[in-house]
Design a protein around this motif. Structure first.
Motif, PDB file in Angstrom:
ATOM      1  N   ALA A 415       1.465  -1.027   0.173  1.00  0.00           N
ATOM      2  CA  ALA A 415       0.264   0.015  -0.221  1.00  0.00           C
ATOM      3  C   ALA A 415       1.074   0.960   0.202  1.00  0.00           C
ATOM      4  CB  ALA A 415      -0.765  -0.321   1.056  1.00  0.00           C
ATOM      5  N   TYR A 416       0.847   2.316  -0.867  1.00  0.00           N
ATOM      6  CA  TYR A 416       1.484   4.004  -0.982  1.00  0.00           C
ATOM      7  C   TYR A 416       0.848   4.394  -1.190  1.00  0.00           C
ATOM      8  CZ  TYR A 416       0.290   3.402  -5.911  1.00  0.00           C
ATOM      9  OH  TYR A 416      -0.210   3.268  -7.515  1.00  0.00           O
ATOM     10  N   LEU A 417       1.503   5.414  -0.449  1.00  0.00           N
ATOM     11  CA  LEU A 417       1.116   6.669  -0.793  1.00  0.00           C
ATOM     12  C   LEU A 417       3.012   7.740  -1.737  1.00  0.00           C
ATOM     13  CD1 LEU A 417      -0.845   8.839   0.024  1.00  0.00           C
ATOM     14  CD2 LEU A 417       0.875   9.825   2.175  1.00  0.00           C
ATOM     15  N   ASN A 418       2.069   8.404  -2.725  1.00  0.00           N
ATOM     16  CA  ASN A 418       2.984   9.272  -3.466  1.00  0.00           C
ATOM     17  C   ASN A 418       2.591  10.675  -4.308  1.00  0.00           C
ATOM     18  OD1 ASN A 418       5.431   8.304  -5.840  1.00  0.00           O
ATOM     19  ND2 ASN A 418       4.356   9.560  -7.052  1.00  0.00           N
ATOM     20  N   TYR A 419       3.754  11.454  -4.335  1.00  0.00           N
ATOM     21  CA  TYR A 419       3.803  13.075  -4.335  1.00  0.00           C
ATOM     22  C   TYR A 419       3.844  12.824  -6.214  1.00  0.00           C
ATOM     23  CZ  TYR A 419       3.803  17.691  -4.440  1.00  0.00           C
ATOM     24  OH  TYR A 419       3.655  19.105  -5.125  1.00  0.00           O
ATOM     25  N   PHE A 420       3.415  13.503  -6.980  1.00  0.00           N
ATOM     26  CA  PHE A 420       3.561  14.069  -8.004  1.00  0.00           C
ATOM     27  C   PHE A 420       3.763  15.509  -8.255  1.00  0.00           C
ATOM     28  CE2 PHE A 420       3.492  14.957 -12.589  1.00  0.00           C
ATOM     29  CZ  PHE A 420       4.695  14.409 -13.470  1.00  0.00           C
ATOM     30  N   ASN A 421       4.824  16.352  -8.570  1.00  0.00           N
ATOM     31  CA  ASN A 421       5.193  17.470  -9.604  1.00  0.00           C
ATOM     32  C   ASN A 421       5.637  17.649 -11.070  1.00  0.00           C
ATOM     33  OD1 ASN A 421       6.008  20.524  -9.092  1.00  0.00           O
ATOM     34  ND2 ASN A 421       4.701  20.533  -7.291  1.00  0.00           N
ATOM     35  N   SER A 422       5.074  18.081 -12.037  1.00  0.00           N
ATOM     36  CA  SER A 422       5.365  18.689 -12.665  1.00  0.00           C
ATOM     37  C   SER A 422       4.659  20.196 -13.450  1.00  0.00           C
ATOM     38  CB  SER A 422       5.231  18.371 -13.574  1.00  0.00           C
ATOM     39  OG  SER A 422       3.287  17.990 -14.536  1.00  0.00           O
ATOM     40  N   LYS A 423       5.678  20.868 -14.056  1.00  0.00           N
ATOM     41  CA  LYS A 423       4.908  22.359 -14.464  1.00  0.00           C
ATOM     42  C   LYS A 423       5.131  22.093 -16.462  1.00  0.00           C
ATOM     43  CE  LYS A 423       3.913  26.944 -12.902  1.00  0.00           C
ATOM     44  NZ  LYS A 423       4.555  27.727 -12.319  1.00  0.00           N
ATOM     45  N   ASN A 424       3.681  22.129 -16.817  1.00  0.00           N
ATOM     46  CA  ASN A 424       4.135  22.234 -18.397  1.00  0.00           C
ATOM     47  C   ASN A 424       3.583  23.029 -18.710  1.00  0.00           C
ATOM     48  OD1 ASN A 424       3.823  19.398 -16.414  1.00  0.00           O
ATOM     49  ND2 ASN A 424       4.948  18.390 -18.480  1.00  0.00           N
ATOM     50  N   ASP A 425       4.069  22.892 -20.188  1.00  0.00           N
ATOM     51  CA  ASP A 425       3.555  24.408 -21.449  1.00  0.00           C
ATOM     52  C   ASP A 425       2.162  24.213 -21.528  1.00  0.00           C
ATOM     53  OD1 ASP A 425       5.421  26.313 -20.646  1.00  0.00           O
ATOM     54  OD2 ASP A 425       6.585  25.295 -22.270  1.00  0.00           O
ATOM     55  N   PHE A 426       1.234  24.213 -21.870  1.00  0.00           N
ATOM     56  CA  PHE A 426       0.020  23.676 -22.111  1.00  0.00           C
ATOM     57  C   PHE A 426      -0.150  24.869 -23.466  1.00  0.00           C
ATOM     58  CE2 PHE A 426      -2.919  21.243 -20.443  1.00  0.00           C
ATOM     59  CZ  PHE A 426      -4.330  21.379 -21.349  1.00  0.00           C
ATOM     60  N   LYS A 427      -0.050  24.345 -24.265  1.00  0.00           N
ATOM     61  CA  LYS A 427      -0.847  24.648 -25.879  1.00  0.00           C
ATOM     62  C   LYS A 427      -2.177  24.094 -26.531  1.00  0.00           C
ATOM     63  CE  LYS A 427       1.299  25.342 -30.432  1.00  0.00           C
ATOM     64  NZ  LYS A 427       0.193  25.371 -31.390  1.00  0.00           N
ATOM     65  N   LEU A 428      -3.162  25.270 -26.609  1.00  0.00           N
ATOM     66  CA  LEU A 428      -4.274  25.417 -26.899  1.00  0.00           C
ATOM     67  C   LEU A 428      -4.090  26.120 -28.652  1.00  0.00           C
ATOM     68  CD1 LEU A 428      -7.073  24.039 -26.070  1.00  0.00           C
ATOM     69  CD2 LEU A 428      -8.369  26.441 -25.421  1.00  0.00           C
ATOM     70  N   ASP A 429      -5.238  24.358 -29.100  1.00  0.00           N
ATOM     71  CA  ASP A 429      -5.754  25.285 -30.345  1.00  0.00           C
ATOM     72  C   ASP A 429      -7.008  25.443 -30.833  1.00  0.00           C
ATOM     73  OD1 ASP A 429      -2.932  25.752 -31.592  1.00  0.00           O
ATOM     74  OD2 ASP A 429      -2.669  23.851 -31.712  1.00  0.00           O
TER      75      ASP A 429
END
Length: 466
Positions: A415-429
């Motif tokens: 049983a696990y607990l995991n934290y994830f973090n990223s900051k992505n450039d997000f492009k919309l068309d």
């Protein structure tokens, strides 16, 4: 903002479970059968009778095939979205790895459960049974392949062959010497099955049925050989020691969990779009050079269904041609590597930890308009992509803790607990024009940074590499 977001529907949860189902059921089979073999006294009743023991897992897999028949196209769309250009035909060769391992081990003088003559007779009967069943069903059912190349998709012959071979290695060496042989065998078989889907050659229902047929074929082949040889041609049984000879918990693990977005970029409910809780699926492994310290990595996907109930379109013509819309879930995949930690406790419990860093890439997604019936023929489709979005690759990091229990010599659950973090450039068309050939052209609608931080709670199935 999250008008720049993405991912898949709730039935996709069934999609990601394909490889987890196969490997978990296969390794559960390992645990069950070794437990039965090692018990000095087994009370005979219906549930531990031989017919039930040899058919339980195949029946579950074939039932899974029937249960996933209605969502097989949704599963394929998940593959087309995340890995549309996958063309690696390792599955053509990996299916034979377990039987090659049996022959190689015998040639090297490593004894298996049976002498080579008896083992080959068992294998020959298994192959005949498997080939007969697979080909009879294939050319009776006449199911079209996902790539449209032929009408012999169901069941998957590659998968049936790989699980037949995996069960052969399991019975000859996994039951006789170490469950680690079985772990490796069924891992290779599962990789073959997943490869058939990724290469767009089979539906999920095909590979689940193939796995069931392959396992059952080997079991029946051994039943026939046992009737012929009886007690002849067997080696003296070895004692299976379930206590590891060393305490360096290297492992490979499949994991599945519930993911909750934390960033306002994903969860701000005052916006037109926001993310709900999603799921995370992945595989990870680590090599421990000390009982407490190791290095490893993971490859995983996270998916967040999007709530777009409040989304409004500025184009006044949209209500004329469309009677609704939906947004593909927001998805991101990542590869991380870093240090792993393990603290052994009493009664085969472990506290685990990890830190990882690497790269994260978002999956392409679209906001789709459901076209009214009068306009479907005009546009040549039942739906029209109005917005399109793509998070770009960027640096990401994660940290996790877990509590793990060793339930067999080479099998554990976590049983696990995991934290994830990223900051992505997000492009919309946004859609700009429809070509005469039916293709779409888009124009830039802006871009911004979107933070993908989330917390995952889940379970993992661990294969120890002692």
């Amino acid at each position: 903002m999250l008008s720049k977001s993405l991912n898949t529907s709730s039935c996709v949860k069934n999609v990601c479970l394909t490889s987890l189902i196969l490997l978990f059921i296969s390794q559960s089979t390992i645990a069950q059968r070794i437990g039965v073999i090692d018990s000095p006294i087994v009370k005979q009743n219906f549930w531990n009778s031989k017919p039930v023991r040899i058919s339980a897992v195949p029946v579950l897999l074939i039932a899974g095939s029937a249960a996933t028949w209605g969502i097989r196209k949704d599963v394929r769309s998940f593959r087309n979205r995340y890995l549309p250009t996958f063309r690696y035909h390792y599955d053509d060769y990996l299916q034979y790895a377990p039987v090659v391992a049996v022959l190689g081990l015998n040639a090297a003088g490593v004894k298996g459960k049976n002498k080579m003559g008896r083992a080959l007779v068992s294998y020959a009967f298994s192959a005949v049974i498997m080939g007969s069943v697979v080909n009879t069903v294939k050319y009776t059912a006449k199911v079209e392949r996902p790539d449209g190349s032929s009408n012999n998709s169901y069941p998957s012959g590659h998968t049936a062959n790989s699980f037949m071979n995996a069960t052969f290695l399991h019975k000859e060496y996994g039951q006789y010497r170490s469950p680690l042989y079985s772990v490796g065998a069924y891992t290779a078989a599962t990789a073959t099955a997943v490869g058939r889907e990724l290469n767009n050659r089979h539906w999920i229902s095909d590979v689940l049925a193939g796995a069931g047929i392959g396992i059952l074929s080997t079991e029946l082949g051994y039943v026939v050989a046992d009737k012929i040889f009886k007690e002849k041609g067997q080696h003296i049984k070895l004692t299976n020691n379930h206590v590891p000879v060393q305490l360096k918990p290297s492992f490979i693990e499949l994991k599945l969990g519930y993911t909750q977005a934390l960033s306002k970029d994903l969860t701000e409910r005052s916006e037109d779009l926001f993310a709900k809780g999603g799921f995370n699926f992945g595989i990870e492994g680590a090599w421990f050079f000390h009982k407490n310290f190791g290095v490893g990595g993971e490859f995983a996907f996270s998916s967040f269904p999007i709530n777009d109930d409040n989304l409004k379109f500025s184009d006044v013509d949209i209500p004329t041609i469309s009677d609704g819309h939906y947004t593909q879930p927001m998805g991101i995949r990542y590869i991380h590597a870093g240090p792993y930690f393990s603290l052994p406790l009493s009664r085969n419990w472990f506290v685990t930890g990890k830190l990882g860093a690497g790269t994260a890439a978002g999956a392409k997604g679209e906001i789709m308009l459901n076209l009214k019936e009068d306009y479907r023929e005009i546009f040549g489709s039942n739906e029209l992509p109005y917005y399109r979005y793509q998070p770009k690759s960027t640096f990401s990091w994660s940290a996790g803790v877990g509590i793990q229990k060793q339930i067999k010599r080479n099998i554990g659950v976590k049983a696990y607990l995991n934290y994830f973090n990223s900051k992505n450039d997000f492009k919309l068309d946004i859609i700009d024009d429809i070509n005469p050939n039916g293709g779409y052209t888009f124009k830039d609608y802006g871009s911004e940074k979107v933070r993908f931080d989330n917390l995952t709670v889940g379970l993992g199935l661990t294969a120890y590499l002692w």
